[in-house]
Design a protein around this motif. Structure first.
Motif, short mmCIF file in Angstrom:
data_model
loop_
_atom_site.label_atom_id
_atom_site.label_comp_id
_atom_site.label_asym_id
_atom_site.label_seq_id
_atom_site.Cartn_x
_atom_site.Cartn_y
_atom_site.Cartn_z
N THR A 251 0.80 -1.23 0.00
CA THR A 251 0.00 0.00 0.00
C THR A 251 0.83 1.27 0.00
N TRP A 252 2.12 1.18 0.34
CA TRP A 252 2.93 2.41 0.40
C TRP A 252 3.08 3.02 -0.98
N ARG A 253 2.94 4.33 -1.05
CA ARG A 253 3.13 5.07 -2.28
C ARG A 253 3.99 6.31 -2.01
N HIS B 83 9.49 0.76 -7.51
CA HIS B 83 8.64 1.75 -8.17
C HIS B 83 9.39 2.31 -9.37
N ARG B 84 8.72 2.28 -10.52
CA ARG B 84 9.35 2.76 -11.75
C ARG B 84 8.42 3.71 -12.48
N ASN B 85 9.00 4.42 -13.46
CA ASN B 85 8.25 5.26 -14.38
C ASN B 85 7.38 6.28 -13.66
N GLN C 158 4.34 3.03 -11.34
CA GLN C 158 4.07 1.59 -11.37
C GLN C 158 4.90 0.92 -10.29
N VAL C 159 4.42 -0.21 -9.78
CA VAL C 159 5.12 -0.88 -8.69
C VAL C 159 4.99 -2.39 -8.84
N GLN C 160 6.07 -3.08 -8.44
CA GLN C 160 6.06 -4.53 -8.33
C GLN C 160 6.78 -4.94 -7.06
N LEU C 161 6.28 -5.98 -6.40
CA LEU C 161 6.96 -6.56 -5.25
C LEU C 161 7.88 -7.66 -5.74
N LEU D 291 1.50 -3.11 -16.89
CA LEU D 291 1.05 -2.87 -15.52
C LEU D 291 0.28 -1.56 -15.44
N SER D 292 -0.75 -1.56 -14.62
CA SER D 292 -1.52 -0.33 -14.43
C SER D 292 -0.73 0.66 -13.59
N TYR D 293 -1.07 1.93 -13.72
CA TYR D 293 -0.44 2.99 -12.95
C TYR D 293 -1.27 3.29 -11.70
N TYR D 294 -0.58 3.57 -10.61
CA TYR D 294 -1.27 4.08 -9.42
C TYR D 294 -1.17 5.61 -9.43
#
Length: 271
Positions: A184-186, A225-227, A239-242, A260-263
């Protein structure tokens, strides 16, 4: 209280050949004793000045530095980041011992003296000095005190947490220790300028900026976290991946974010 740089992610990055600011491995990398960090100040137009700061060096650091000055690693670092001001300091003294490579000599500078030196590169660095940014309780060394008192509030001042030029592109890591769930961290919009500055530095070296969020006391899982889209002041898109630590450290550029979708993050620090 100083932020420690010894944890499983910093250790893994250092073991894989990254320069990790403030990590014990920087002593071996540079041939210097003391806490070495690469920092920068950037103006709105992208003009930047770098600092190689060494805190709490050995008493004979001047002689040791001459030896390190002649080695490839320190010379390489100085060639990559230009202009770079090389200085030594201790937190119990409000002075900096600055090395001037052109003259091959050291000179003790006061807070104002260091500000005058930086101002020679561009007077905007020291125009309307001071900052509204809250003091981070976990990091507060003399150099940081100086930046907040003598550099312009319009500057972005930050550390280069970790970087490597050992891949097909240079990689610049922004490391974020977080308390909440990695799912959940952004990113905080308060750090918008910092992310933008790191992106600018990465692009100037033909590289990429990657933000890694992690929990030092938890399992070695990292949120990459990228882009990051930093066009809006009120939000950050990304965008994020674990991922497993080893993937993040050894193969960060091979991680596929396509599809991947963007947050959208509107997170702000609690006041």
């Amino acid at each position: 209280m100083h932020t420690t740089k010894q944890d499983w992610l910093n250790d893994a990055l250092a073991a894989n050949g990254c320069f990790v600011s403030g990590h014990a491995s920087t002593e071996r990398f540079l041939g210097l004793k003391g806490k070495a960090e690469v920092r920068f100040a950037m103006l709105k137009d992208g003009t930047v000045v770098y600092f190689l700061t060494i805190r709490s060096p050995n008493p004979d650091y001047r002689a040791v530095y001459w030896k390190a000055f002649e080695t490839n690693m320190l010379g390489w670092l100085r060639s990559v980041y230009q202009p770079i001001i090389q200085l030594f300091y201790s937190d119990d003294q409000e002075t900096f011992d600055v090395f001037f490579p052109g003259k091959g000599s050291f000179r003790q500078l006061s807070f104002q003296g260091l500000a005058d030196l930086v101002g020679k590169y561009n007077s905007h660095f020291v125009a309307r000095p001071g900052t509204k940014k809250d003091i981070n309780s976990s990091t507060n060394d003399i150099f940081q005190v100086w930046t907040r008192q003598y550099l312009s509030s319009s500057c972005v001042v930050a550390d280069l947490d970790a970087f490597t030029f050992n891949m097909h592109q240079a990689v610049f890591y922004e490391l974020k220790r977080v308390k909440e769930s990695l799912q959940t961290w952004r990113p905080y919009v308060d750090d918008n300028r910092n992310y933008a500055a790191l992106n600018r530095i990465a692009r100037s070296h033909g590289g990429v900026a990657i933000t890694l969020a992690y929990q030092p006391a938890s399992d070695p899982v990292v949120a990459m976290h990228r882009n990051l889209d930093l066009q809006e002041q009120a939000c950050i898109r990304g965008q994020v991946q674990l991922l497993d630590k080893e993937v993040v450290v050894r193969h960060p550029l091979s991680v596929d974010f396509s599809g991947l979708s963007y947050y959208t993050s509107t997170n702000k620090r609690q006041k």
